[in-house]
Design an enzyme around this catalytic site. Structure first.
Site, PDB file in Angstrom:
ATOM      1  N   LYS A  28       0.847  -1.197   0.000  1.00 50.72           N
ATOM      2  CA  LYS A  28       0.000   0.000   0.000  1.00 50.72           C
ATOM      3  C   LYS A  28       0.883   1.248   0.000  1.00 50.72           C
ATOM      4  O   LYS A  28       1.991   1.210   0.536  1.00 50.72           O
ATOM      5  CB  LYS A  28      -0.820   0.039   1.300  1.00 50.72           C
ATOM      6  CG  LYS A  28      -2.019  -0.876   1.325  1.00 50.72           C
ATOM      7  CD  LYS A  28      -2.798  -0.638   2.609  1.00 50.72           C
ATOM      8  CE  LYS A  28      -3.952  -1.609   2.753  1.00 50.72           C
ATOM      9  NZ  LYS A  28      -4.998  -1.468   1.744  1.00 50.72           N
ATOM     10  N   ASP A  55      -2.885  -7.427  -1.613  1.00 48.81           N
ATOM     11  CA  ASP A  55      -3.601  -6.488  -0.736  1.00 48.81           C
ATOM     12  C   ASP A  55      -5.081  -6.865  -0.611  1.00 48.81           C
ATOM     13  O   ASP A  55      -5.784  -6.373   0.264  1.00 48.81           O
ATOM     14  CB  ASP A  55      -3.455  -5.061  -1.286  1.00 48.81           C
ATOM     15  CG  ASP A  55      -3.850  -4.012  -0.263  1.00 48.81           C
ATOM     16  OD1 ASP A  55      -3.988  -4.373   0.936  1.00 48.81           O
ATOM     17  OD2 ASP A  55      -4.029  -2.840  -0.646  1.00 48.81           O
ATOM     18  N   ARG A 105     -10.216 -11.326   1.984  1.00 46.00           N
ATOM     19  CA  ARG A 105     -11.079 -12.379   1.413  1.00 46.00           C
ATOM     20  C   ARG A 105     -10.356 -13.718   1.392  1.00 46.00           C
ATOM     21  O   ARG A 105     -10.980 -14.768   1.467  1.00 46.00           O
ATOM     22  CB  ARG A 105     -11.562 -11.942   0.026  1.00 46.00           C
ATOM     23  CG  ARG A 105     -10.476 -11.762  -0.980  1.00 46.00           C
ATOM     24  CD  ARG A 105     -10.927 -10.959  -2.195  1.00 46.00           C
ATOM     25  NE  ARG A 105     -10.989  -9.523  -1.921  1.00 46.00           N
ATOM     26  CZ  ARG A 105     -11.366  -8.619  -2.815  1.00 46.00           C
ATOM     27  NH1 ARG A 105     -11.725  -9.006  -4.023  1.00 46.00           N
ATOM     28  NH2 ARG A 105     -11.388  -7.342  -2.506  1.00 46.00           N
TER      29      ARG A 105
HETATM   30  N1  BES Z   1      -8.088  -3.638   4.481  1.00 44.73           N
HETATM   31  C1  BES Z   1      -8.297  -3.212   3.163  1.00 44.73           C
HETATM   32  C2  BES Z   1      -9.620  -2.469   2.971  1.00 44.73           C
HETATM   33  C3  BES Z   1      -9.740  -1.150   3.676  1.00 44.73           C
HETATM   34  C4  BES Z   1      -9.352   0.001   3.054  1.00 44.73           C
HETATM   35  C5  BES Z   1     -10.296  -1.081   4.926  1.00 44.73           C
HETATM   36  C6  BES Z   1      -9.466   1.220   3.688  1.00 44.73           C
HETATM   37  C7  BES Z   1     -10.438   0.134   5.568  1.00 44.73           C
HETATM   38  C8  BES Z   1     -10.034   1.283   4.958  1.00 44.73           C
HETATM   39  C9  BES Z   1      -8.293  -4.409   2.204  1.00 44.73           C
HETATM   40  O1  BES Z   1      -7.501  -5.472   2.585  1.00 44.73           O
HETATM   41  C10 BES Z   1      -7.758  -3.930   0.894  1.00 44.73           C
HETATM   42  O2  BES Z   1      -6.645  -3.516   0.850  1.00 44.73           O
HETATM   43  N2  BES Z   1      -8.598  -3.993  -0.129  1.00 44.73           N
HETATM   44  C11 BES Z   1      -8.234  -3.562  -1.422  1.00 44.73           C
HETATM   45  C12 BES Z   1      -8.768  -4.568  -2.403  1.00 44.73           C
HETATM   46  C13 BES Z   1      -8.285  -4.380  -3.807  1.00 44.73           C
HETATM   47  C14 BES Z   1      -6.812  -4.673  -3.898  1.00 44.73           C
HETATM   48  C15 BES Z   1      -9.081  -5.282  -4.709  1.00 44.73           C
HETATM   49  C16 BES Z   1      -8.858  -2.183  -1.673  1.00 44.73           C
HETATM   50  O3  BES Z   1      -9.990  -1.969  -1.259  1.00 44.73           O
HETATM   51  O4  BES Z   1      -8.188  -1.349  -2.256  1.00 44.73           O
HETATM   52 ZN    ZN Z   2      -7.198  -5.676   4.640  1.00 43.55          ZN
HETATM   53 ZN    ZN Z   3      -5.476  -5.271   1.960  1.00 37.55          ZN
END
Ligand code: BES
Ligand code: ZN
Ligand code: ZN
Length: 505
Positions: A281, A351, A355
């Site tokens: 990230k 990331d 899931r």
């Molecule tokens: N933990 C994050 C989602 C998240 C983002 C929670 C901001 C709270 C605040 C999750 O693991 C993630 O990174 N999701 C990605 C998925 C994508 C790579 C398909 C996202 O939402 O960008």
């Molecule tokens: Zn996450």
């Molecule tokens: Zn993530």
């Protein structure tokens, strides 16, 4: 905080602050002030007019009277409407709690007598909930000096609530332990989410579960360490943990009363830190990622409440705690992993790890053969784009379950909204090399994430997925009952849902 109820206001009341609700209509009618004006020889209405206090919702006015055992009068604007609702009553309670904190009041008396907004007993109950919720502080990370200062802070010790004739005092008295338990559950969840990842890894989450069951012997706990997780063939969750030095831990809580009408399993996402893994990230996106275990924290918070609710339901709480880190041993984009249920996951973005861990948790949960399966997960940034920071998304395979969750959400102050789980989007996550990809592209990110999870839920199980990425964590305080940081989202919603389910014929 000792809370007690009185049916009459007596002029012999001793309090640091007397709380009154003021509305425009009351200011005009001058009814409730007559007695006080007589007692204190102070003309309140004239004073309010002079200083421009109109009794608008959440307007506060302090009148230092220091007479007849009362040091200050705290007038809380209750708005123009005749009635509040549960949520407004809770907000007013929390707003009052904050005002009382500023006043450093220890002993207070709240006058519901003659306050038309609080005509219903239920609203008094919500007010108490709000008052308690507003007193949350996270101080565990402060240095010694600040802690010392904090210890000098004055807390509310004695709250006397003067009820109206119409209020059901016995009912409120009976509800008090439930409100207290709910607030304890919410505070536990907030504490766990606020704890930074260096102090709240998978091992510490297991420890939190152990501490919880020592407080509540009616809950049993099984910890699945690496060997057990391997034996369970939880290769998906284990792969996410591969990049971290911290060992993964599976936690399985069980509340099982003698006679249980239904079996419910609640699963939480428990990524104790989400760096994104090798699909790292950006720095800004990582800053709050200690909160990525808020789903699991809500499961623990709910179990803190369960013994007090005394419901005839068998409730399982489950989470697989891992840390998502990049390293030489981390799982890679392009890897194909065999999940517990035998499906092959093609990991295209490390990331999208939540899931991948939930895949195994949901497959394990399905084997418990629940009547209802619910998961809570800070799963996607897309949920925040769709519904903002105050509303969670619900996606479900069962209309009745969705309706029950929506009903529980109503008035609880924890808002949810349904998004569809249409099959047409399932094509977006089909994998050419394995069975299913862990990303489906930018459009409909919440839906494709839910469709991914669905692949791991047993057929015919009524399942609902709550994407709580928005409301689990507040980057700034927008309501007096929700503090900065971990909000405790999900605990009150699920407690209400289970209460309603156990009452169902
Ligand atoms: N933990 C994050 C989602 C998240 C983002 C929670 C901001 C709270 C605040 C999750 O693991 C993630 O990174 N999701 C990605 C998925 C994508 C790579 C398909 C996202 O939402 O960008
Ligand atoms: Zn996450
Ligand atoms: Zn993530």
């Amino acid at each position: 905080m000792l809370i007690h109820f009185e049916q009459e206001y007596s002029s012999s009341v001793q309090a640091d602050a007397l709380v009154l609700f003021v509305t425009k209509a009351q200011l005009e009618a001058q009814t409730m002030f007559a007695l006080l004006e007589k007692q204190t020889s102070f003309s309140f209405v004239e004073y309010f007019k002079r200083v421009g206090f109109e009794g608008k919702l959440s307007e506060a006015m302090v009148v230092p009277i220091n007479e007849q055992g009362i040091k200050t009068l705290l007038c809380i604007g209750a708005g123009c409407d005749d009635h509040v609702d549960e949520d407004k009553a809770r907000k007013l309670g929390a707003f009052t709690g904050k005002q009382l904190k500023q006043l450093k009041a220890k002993r207070v008396c709240v006058l519901f007598q003659g306050a038309p907004q609080f005509s219903e007993t239920l609203y008094v109950q919500s007010f108490i909930e709000g008052l308690m919720l507003s007193r949350y502080h996270y101080i565990a990370c402060k240095g010694e000096e600040a802690l010392h200062e904090q210890s000098k802070q004055i807390s509310l010790e004695d709250v006397c609530l003067v009820l109206d004739q119409a209020h059901d005092k016995d009912f409120l008295q009976q509800q008090l332990p439930l409100i207290q338990a709910l607030v304890n559950g919410v505070f536990l969840t907030r504490d766990l989410v606020n704890a930074p990842s260096n102090r709240m890894g998978p091992a510490e989450m297991a420890l939190a579960a152990e501490t919880l069951v020592t407080r509540h012997p009616e809950i049993s706990l099984t910890i699945l360490d690496r060997e057990v997780m391997e034996h369970e063939r939880m290769w998906a969750a284990l792969s996410v943990a591969d990049g971290s030095e911290k060992e993964p831990k599976g936690i399985h809580l069980l509340y099982k009363p003698k006679k249980a009408k239904k079996k419910v399993v609640i699963v939480g996402k428990a990524v104790t830190f989400d760096s994104g893994g090798l699909s790292l990230k950006p720095a800004d996106g990582m800053m709050t990622m200690k909160m990525d275990m808020a789903g699991a924290a809500a499961v623990l918070g709910l179990f803190e409440v369960l013994p007090t609710l005394k419901l005839d339901l068998e409730v399982h709480g489950l989470f697989l705690a891992v840390e998502n880190m990049p390293s030489g041993s981390a799982y890679r984009p392009g890897d194909v992993i065999c999940a517990r249920n035998g499906k092959a996951i093609e990991v295209l973005n490390t990331d999208a790890e939540g899931r991948v861990t939930l895949a195994d948790a949901l497959s394990y949960a399905s084997d418990l053969k629940p009547d209802y399966l619910i998961d809570l997960a800070t799963l996607t940034g897309a949920a925040i784009v769709a519904l903002g920071e105050e509303i969670a998304a619900v996606l479900s395979t069962d209309k009745k379950l969705t309706a029950q969750l929506m009903a529980a959400s109503e008035g609880s102050g924890e808002m949810i909204w349904e998004l569809p789980m249409h099959k047409t989007y399932a094509d977006l996550i089909k994998s050419k090399i394995g069975d299913i990809k862990n990303i489906g592209g930018k459009p409909a990110g919440v839906i494709t994430a839910a469709l991914f999870l669905k692949e791991f839920v047993g057929k015919d199980i009524a399942w609902a997925h709550l994407d709580i990425a928005g409301p689990a964590y507040a980057e700034k305080e927008t309501r007096p009952d929700i503090p900065y940081g971990g909000t405790g989202f999900g605990v009150r919603l699920l407690a209400r849902y289970l209460q309603a389910l156990s009452k169902e014929e």
